[in-house]
Design a protein around this motif. Sequence first.
Motif, PDB file in Angstrom:
ATOM      1  N   ILE A 277      -1.626   2.332 -11.144  1.00 40.05           N
ATOM      2  CA  ILE A 277      -0.870   3.544 -10.843  1.00 40.05           C
ATOM      3  C   ILE A 277       0.425   3.132 -10.140  1.00 40.05           C
ATOM      4  O   ILE A 277       0.416   2.303  -9.237  1.00 40.05           O
ATOM      5  N   ALA A 278       1.527   3.725 -10.574  1.00 40.95           N
ATOM      6  CA  ALA A 278       2.801   3.471  -9.908  1.00 40.95           C
ATOM      7  C   ALA A 278       2.791   4.181  -8.556  1.00 40.95           C
ATOM      8  O   ALA A 278       2.556   5.384  -8.483  1.00 40.95           O
ATOM      9  N   CYS A 279       3.005   3.424  -7.502  1.00 41.96           N
ATOM     10  CA  CYS A 279       2.970   3.983  -6.154  1.00 41.96           C
ATOM     11  C   CYS A 279       3.911   3.182  -5.271  1.00 41.96           C
ATOM     12  O   CYS A 279       3.811   1.959  -5.194  1.00 41.96           O
ATOM     13  N   GLU A 280       4.805   3.875  -4.598  1.00 39.68           N
ATOM     14  CA  GLU A 280       5.755   3.228  -3.695  1.00 39.68           C
ATOM     15  C   GLU A 280       5.308   3.310  -2.236  1.00 39.68           C
ATOM     16  O   GLU A 280       5.938   2.731  -1.368  1.00 39.68           O
ATOM     17  N   GLU A 281       4.241   4.047  -1.962  1.00 39.23           N
ATOM     18  CA  GLU A 281       3.725   4.184  -0.604  1.00 39.23           C
ATOM     19  C   GLU A 281       3.071   2.873  -0.164  1.00 39.23           C
ATOM     20  O   GLU A 281       2.454   2.184  -0.966  1.00 39.23           O
ATOM     21  N   PRO A 282       3.177   2.522   1.108  1.00 38.87           N
ATOM     22  CA  PRO A 282       2.493   1.314   1.585  1.00 38.87           C
ATOM     23  C   PRO A 282       0.989   1.570   1.711  1.00 38.87           C
ATOM     24  O   PRO A 282       0.568   2.456   2.450  1.00 38.87           O
ATOM     25  N   VAL A 283       0.201   0.824   0.972  1.00 40.62           N
ATOM     26  CA  VAL A 283      -1.256   0.954   1.011  1.00 40.62           C
ATOM     27  C   VAL A 283      -1.875  -0.420   1.176  1.00 40.62           C
ATOM     28  O   VAL A 283      -1.227  -1.438   0.932  1.00 40.62           O
ATOM     29  N   GLN A 284      -3.134  -0.438   1.577  1.00 40.47           N
ATOM     30  CA  GLN A 284      -3.869  -1.681   1.774  1.00 40.47           C
ATOM     31  C   GLN A 284      -5.110  -1.674   0.899  1.00 40.47           C
ATOM     32  O   GLN A 284      -5.614  -0.616   0.514  1.00 40.47           O
ATOM     33  N   ILE A 285      -5.602  -2.864   0.628  1.00 32.83           N
ATOM     34  CA  ILE A 285      -6.833  -2.983  -0.155  1.00 32.83           C
ATOM     35  C   ILE A 285      -7.969  -2.341   0.626  1.00 32.83           C
ATOM     36  O   ILE A 285      -8.122  -2.552   1.817  1.00 32.83           O
ATOM     37  N   GLY A 286      -8.756  -1.530  -0.049  1.00 36.49           N
ATOM     38  CA  GLY A 286      -9.869  -0.830   0.577  1.00 36.49           C
ATOM     39  C   GLY A 286      -9.562   0.614   0.919  1.00 36.49           C
ATOM     40  O   GLY A 286     -10.471   1.381   1.217  1.00 36.49           O
ATOM     41  N   GLN A 287      -8.290   0.994   0.895  1.00 36.91           N
ATOM     42  CA  GLN A 287      -7.929   2.377   1.174  1.00 36.91           C
ATOM     43  C   GLN A 287      -8.365   3.270   0.022  1.00 36.91           C
ATOM     44  O   GLN A 287      -8.460   2.831  -1.111  1.00 36.91           O
ATOM     45  N   LYS A 288      -8.610   4.528   0.319  1.00 37.80           N
ATOM     46  CA  LYS A 288      -9.000   5.505  -0.686  1.00 37.80           C
ATOM     47  C   LYS A 288      -7.796   6.368  -1.034  1.00 37.80           C
ATOM     48  O   LYS A 288      -6.987   6.698  -0.173  1.00 37.80           O
ATOM     49  N   MET A 289      -7.704   6.738  -2.311  1.00 38.04           N
ATOM     50  CA  MET A 289      -6.640   7.619  -2.791  1.00 38.04           C
ATOM     51  C   MET A 289      -7.272   8.677  -3.686  1.00 38.04           C
ATOM     52  O   MET A 289      -8.167   8.379  -4.466  1.00 38.04           O
ATOM     53  N   THR A 290      -6.796   9.905  -3.585  1.00 39.81           N
ATOM     54  CA  THR A 290      -7.243  10.973  -4.466  1.00 39.81           C
ATOM     55  C   THR A 290      -6.154  11.224  -5.492  1.00 39.81           C
ATOM     56  O   THR A 290      -5.000  11.438  -5.144  1.00 39.81           O
ATOM     57  N   LEU A 291      -6.560  11.187  -6.770  1.00 38.50           N
ATOM     58  CA  LEU A 291      -5.635  11.415  -7.876  1.00 38.50           C
ATOM     59  C   LEU A 291      -5.987  12.711  -8.581  1.00 38.50           C
ATOM     60  O   LEU A 291      -7.145  13.114  -8.616  1.00 38.50           O
ATOM     61  N   ARG A 292      -4.981  13.329  -9.187  1.00 36.10           N
ATOM     62  CA  ARG A 292      -5.184  14.558  -9.954  1.00 36.10           C
ATOM     63  C   ARG A 292      -4.640  14.339 -11.362  1.00 36.10           C
ATOM     64  O   ARG A 292      -3.533  13.862 -11.548  1.00 36.10           O
TER      65      ARG A 292
ATOM     66  N   MET B 291      -7.549  21.150 -13.504  1.00 38.35           N
ATOM     67  CA  MET B 291      -7.184  19.868 -12.961  1.00 38.35           C
ATOM     68  C   MET B 291      -8.444  19.068 -12.646  1.00 38.35           C
ATOM     69  O   MET B 291      -9.419  19.592 -12.154  1.00 38.35           O
ATOM     70  N   ILE B 292      -8.376  17.791 -12.917  1.00 36.90           N
ATOM     71  CA  ILE B 292      -9.469  16.878 -12.630  1.00 36.90           C
ATOM     72  C   ILE B 292      -9.041  16.013 -11.453  1.00 36.90           C
ATOM     73  O   ILE B 292      -7.965  15.427 -11.480  1.00 36.90           O
ATOM     74  N   GLU B 293      -9.869  15.948 -10.417  1.00 39.52           N
ATOM     75  CA  GLU B 293      -9.559  15.136  -9.242  1.00 39.52           C
ATOM     76  C   GLU B 293     -10.628  14.065  -9.068  1.00 39.52           C
ATOM     77  O   GLU B 293     -11.807  14.308  -9.311  1.00 39.52           O
ATOM     78  N   GLN B 294     -10.192  12.884  -8.637  1.00 37.98           N
ATOM     79  CA  GLN B 294     -11.102  11.765  -8.410  1.00 37.98           C
ATOM     80  C   GLN B 294     -10.582  10.945  -7.244  1.00 37.98           C
ATOM     81  O   GLN B 294      -9.391  10.697  -7.137  1.00 37.98           O
ATOM     82  N   THR B 295     -11.483  10.505  -6.383  1.00 32.26           N
ATOM     83  CA  THR B 295     -11.122   9.622  -5.286  1.00 32.26           C
ATOM     84  C   THR B 295     -11.458   8.195  -5.699  1.00 32.26           C
ATOM     85  O   THR B 295     -12.581   7.910  -6.107  1.00 32.26           O
ATOM     86  N   LEU B 296     -10.463   7.308  -5.595  1.00 28.03           N
ATOM     87  CA  LEU B 296     -10.593   5.920  -6.018  1.00 28.03           C
ATOM     88  C   LEU B 296     -10.279   4.988  -4.858  1.00 28.03           C
ATOM     89  O   LEU B 296      -9.657   5.398  -3.877  1.00 28.03           O
ATOM     90  N   THR B 297     -10.671   3.723  -4.987  1.00 34.26           N
ATOM     91  CA  THR B 297     -10.449   2.726  -3.947  1.00 34.26           C
ATOM     92  C   THR B 297      -9.405   1.716  -4.418  1.00 34.26           C
ATOM     93  O   THR B 297      -9.460   1.250  -5.555  1.00 34.26           O
ATOM     94  N   VAL B 298      -8.484   1.362  -3.535  1.00 32.62           N
ATOM     95  CA  VAL B 298      -7.452   0.373  -3.854  1.00 32.62           C
ATOM     96  C   VAL B 298      -8.110  -1.000  -3.929  1.00 32.62           C
ATOM     97  O   VAL B 298      -8.768  -1.436  -2.986  1.00 32.62           O
ATOM     98  N   SER B 299      -7.939  -1.680  -5.075  1.00 33.68           N
ATOM     99  CA  SER B 299      -8.527  -3.011  -5.233  1.00 33.68           C
ATOM    100  C   SER B 299      -7.482  -4.115  -5.247  1.00 33.68           C
ATOM    101  O   SER B 299      -7.791  -5.267  -4.953  1.00 33.68           O
ATOM    102  N   ARG B 300      -6.247  -3.779  -5.596  1.00 31.06           N
ATOM    103  CA  ARG B 300      -5.180  -4.774  -5.637  1.00 31.06           C
ATOM    104  C   ARG B 300      -3.844  -4.063  -5.452  1.00 31.06           C
ATOM    105  O   ARG B 300      -3.662  -2.952  -5.927  1.00 31.06           O
ATOM    106  N   VAL B 301      -2.933  -4.700  -4.746  1.00 31.09           N
ATOM    107  CA  VAL B 301      -1.616  -4.116  -4.491  1.00 31.09           C
ATOM    108  C   VAL B 301      -0.558  -5.087  -4.988  1.00 31.09           C
ATOM    109  O   VAL B 301      -0.571  -6.268  -4.643  1.00 31.09           O
TER     110      VAL B 301
END
Length: 152
Positions: A51-66, A1-11
């Motif tokens: 990325i399809a995401c139904e969770e409430p997130v804000q610009i600048g938040q970090k997300m880890t994807l696999r 598995m490849i994991e990467q932490t990314l930053t939310v730029s637009r919602v």
Amino acid sequence: MIEQTLTVSRVEPGTVWLVAEEKPACAGCNGKCGSQIFSKLFGSHKKALPIACEEPVQIGQKMTLRLDDSKVVENALWVYLLPLAMAFAAMFITHLFLQAAEPWQILAAVLGGLVGFQIAKQRTKALRHDIKVIKIYPISLPLTQIDGDCAK
């Protein structure tokens, strides 16, 4: 598995656009290595990944994807080896069976490589990667007090 932490730029409703942080090159060569030169030549524009995401997130938040890496090698074979194999096959067919001159062999190799590239492009377009959101980090609270600065 490849994991990467990314930053939310637009919602957008149902979609989150993520941007990877630029990784700095090593400081061992003081910016004279090939990696640093290519970085300067081609700029550092960042691509956003939807990325399809139904969770409430804000610009600048970090997300880890696999990403499931089981298809990565197969995709690499299609993208890198198929155009090369098609170029060699076209060149050898032109040389062995048609007894063509060298310029025609070169042209056949270029055309074979382009056909292989188009086949690989269509093949990889149909693939869907299984990208999963592992963790959504909360936005940090502003730091108002540093340990040791308070009066005792």
